[in-house]
Scaffold this active site. Structure first.
Site, PDB file in Angstrom:
ATOM      1  CD  GLU A   1      -5.853   4.616  -0.566  1.00  0.00           C
ATOM      2  OE1 GLU A   1      -7.160   4.213  -1.236  1.00  0.00           O
ATOM      3  OE2 GLU A   1      -5.651   4.782   0.420  1.00  0.00           O
TER       4      GLU A   1
ATOM      5  CE1 TYR B   1      -3.758   2.871   1.263  1.00  0.00           C
ATOM      6  CE2 TYR B   1      -1.968   3.196   2.411  1.00  0.00           C
ATOM      7  CZ  TYR B   1      -3.089   3.594   1.878  1.00  0.00           C
ATOM      8  OH  TYR B   1      -3.990   5.045   2.239  1.00  0.00           O
TER       9      TYR B   1
END
Lengths: 292, 388
Positions: free
Chosen positions: B188, B101
């Site tokens: 993101e 992530y």
């Protein structure tokens, strides 16, 4: 800090329509304006003030404590950096809709130069009966009166309303602190609360918060340890989630920053929360009586 | 402004960040054709600016062009979080060794950018934090200096990245540069895949463009997903006004976001329901006439509350706009005023003289009157009967 009459103010964008209107009002009220900035009109006079090409130039002949910006969003960053580098102690940034990355660069410049920013998207600071910097109608005596209640607001219009409600009920204000409606502000609600806690003329504080972000939760943490009574109102209970309610910072997203979590955090800290602004005076009276 | 995955990936790819090979299609046949061109197993992904696509069945694996066609036929036309799916991204399947992530966003606490990284990608950030609070690494960045390789490497210390720590540091530098270049509020990558052969690939991407930067990012903004708006919201938007449709019957015209929300709250508190959010604060204070014209097009309005508390917004200028619109449209609804602040005396006098209304001194009194009038009209008056 609380704005005082002796604080010397430099007005960036003084020659524009709004800069002119509000600077004149400030001078009439008693504010100490020492100059203005407009690179295209440097060397002239405006409202009896010398106009400089930059804040840096002004600092050499007209030293100032506070820079007040009437500058459109696209030019705001350069003006702010100019003011910080020129040594402004406080920069009051009224501009709304400044690109977010520019805002972060402004904050970085403030950090590097020891400047405190109020805003962006603040309506400014008022010390009733003494001075003001910004776009709050300090001169309207039905709204702002000298007194002992500190007011903190993310919104200019709501700060005006809350001051009006206080004045209508016999509570004057020690100062009104607009912290601004942007998601990233230079002075947070908590920091403004600390200012009022330390101010000997302030006996109680009213926080006008709104949904979005965690400014109220953060302020509640500090407020829990305060001896002075604190009362709050949080706008946005009836607002739908996932929509920006006018202010860039006023959005409930993914369940964060919603009304109830703010109210709970404030109440847990012993801060009374009003359902409507008109409830504030009686909550304030009760708290002041209990504290006495 | 939000972006669909394929648009965000095109932006990343143009800046040299690694994304899987893929095609954007809008029919089942085109999906089959894309699968054939990719030449192996693929993923068929619904395109909508929302993160809930997988759980809703909008992402399917396909081993062959026929399976891709069938998946596309199922997904096209679905509704996910209110978005009707009309477009798909068909992408190569990637052999995944680890799901990571990475994100860059603006941090109100440090007033600057923050890079987030975790070796536990592929799930919601909240779940990740619950699973292991130490898993999410934070790098606060001085925007004047940029993201340095050393602090990035230090933040990754102790994470098992299959020997690819250096590549991850380099990737984060590229991601941060894109965040800056695209004026992102949020960029993101979840998941960021580490493939069996050691490559990093952005499997999904969420990009939010700062709304205050759409002007200087005009070309980028053109590829964004337009905000879903009702007809009136769109009309207001075109006029530079923020209007949000609500389901109540008391119309609201106020200046400033805080005051407008507060007016809505007070209407609810006194038993009514606001019909809209519409504020004319800041530079918009000269647009009262346009604002009121838009507001009155809502057929559910039974009464109107005008609440002005002028700071920058001059109430005399706003009142002039209201009077102009009112005279032009002559609407058949009761209106209630409360006016204070900058320009108050002129504004009050104008409303009294031109419209014959004496503004209420107390906001609560005006709100109560507007709520009562709306309720009475719902019961007895013209309009769409006793709804709500």
């Amino acid at each position: 800090m609380i704005l005082r009459r002796e604080h010397r103010i430099l007005v960036q964008g003084v020659t524009g329509k709004q800069g002119t209107f509000w600077t004149r009002a400030m001078i009439d009220y008693g504010a100490t304006a020492v100059g203005g900035v407009n690179p295209r009109k440097a060397g002239t006079q405006h409202l009896g003030l010398p106009v400089f090409a930059s804040a840096g130039e002004a600092a050499r002949t007209a030293p100032f404590d506070i820079a007040l910006m009437f500058i459109p969003p696209a030019m705001a960053k350069d003006a702010a950096v100019d003011a910080c580098e020129a040594g402004a102690k406080l920069l009051v940034c009224l501009t709304e809709h400044i690109p977010l990355h520019d805002v972060m660069e402004m904050h970085a410049a403030a950090r590097a130069n020891g400047t405190r920013i109020v805003g962006p998207n603040t309506a400014g600071l008022v010390t009733p009966g003494e001075t003001f910097a910004g776009i709050l109608p300090a001169f309207n005596r039905a709204v702002f009166r000298p007194g002992h209640v500190g007011v903190i607001s993310r919104s200019g219009s709501l700060g005006t309303l809350l001051s009006l409600v206080l004045t209508q009920n016999g509570f004057g204000q020690s100062a009104v602190y607009g912290v601004g409606g942007d998601p990233i502000v230079g002075t947070t609600t908590r920091e403004a609360l600390e200012v009022f806690d330390a101010d000997p003329r302030t006996e109680a504080v009213v926080i006008c918060g709104e949904i979005g972000g965690d400014a109220e939760e953060e302020a509640a943490e500090y407020g829990a340890g305060m001896a002075k009574p604190v009362v709050a109102f949080v706008a946005g209970r009836a607002s739908p989630p996932d929509r920006k309610m006018g202010h860039a910072g006023a959005i409930v997203s993914g369940g964060k920053g919603d009304y109830l979590s703010k109210r709970k955090a404030l109440e847990r800290a012993g801060i009374a929360v009003a359902d409507v602004p008109s409830d504030i005076p009686k909550l304030l009276s009760a708290r002041l009586k209990a504290a006495a | 402004m939000n972006f669909e995955e394929h648009a965000a990936k095109a932006l990343l790819s143009a800046r040299g960040l690694p994304v899987p090979d893929g095609r954007v299609v809008d029919t089942p046949d085109a999906a089959a054709e894309a699968a054939r061109a990719l030449g192996g197993p693929c993923v068929v992904k619904a395109q909508a600016p929302t993160g809930k696509r997988g759980k809703a069945g909008g992402i399917r694996l396909a081993a062959s062009p026929d399976e891709a066609r069938a998946a596309a036929a199922d997904i096209l036309g679905m509704t996910i979080s209110g978005h009707r799916i009309g477009c798909l991204l068909v992408e190569e399947q990637v052999p995944i060794a680890a799901e990571l992530y990475a994100a860059v966003l603006c941090d109100p606490a440090s007033r600057g950018p923050v890079v987030l990284f975790s070796a536990m990608g592929g799930m919601e950030v909240e779940e990740m934090a619950l699973a292991d609070p130490d898993a999410m690494r934070r790098i606060e960045v001085d925007i004047a200096a940029g993201l340095g390789a050393e602090p990035a490497a230090a933040a990754l210390d102790g994470l098992d990245l299959l020997g690819r720590t250096e590549a991850v540091v380099q990737f984060l530098a590229g991601l941060y540069d894109s965040y800056r270049a695209f004026d992102a509020e949020l960029l993101e990558i979840n998941p960021l895949a580490l493939t069996g052969d050691g490559r990093l690939l952005c499997l999904d991407c969420k990009y939010t463009l700062d709304d205050a930067s759409t002007g200087r990012q005009a070309a980028v903004a053109e590829t964004g997903a337009p905000e879903r708006m009702t007809a009136l919201e769109a009309e207001a938007h075109t006029s530079g006004l923020k209007y949000i449709a609500l389901d109540g019957s008391v119309g609201v015209l106020a200046n400033g976001a805080g005051l407008t929300m507060t007016t809505m709250d007070a209407i609810s508190h006194f038993g009514g329901r606001p019909a809209n959010f519409l504020e004319i604060g800041g530079e918009a204070y000269t647009k009262a006439e346009t604002a009121l014209t838009i507001l009155l097009k809502n057929p559910n309005i039974r009464s109107l509350l005008v609440n002005f508390c002028g700071a920058f917004a001059r109430t005399d200028v706003m009142a002039e706009g209201v009077v102009r619109a009112w005279k032009k449209l002559d609407p058949d609804i009761p209106v209630f005023f409360t006016i204070h602040g900058t320009g108050e005396e002129e504004a009050v006098a104008l409303v009294e003289r031109e419209l014959g209304h004496r503004p209420y001194d107390l906001m609560d009194d005006a709100v109560r009157a507007a709520v009562r009038a709306a309720a009475a009209r719902d019961e007895f008056g013209p309009g769409r009967g006793a709804a709500a």
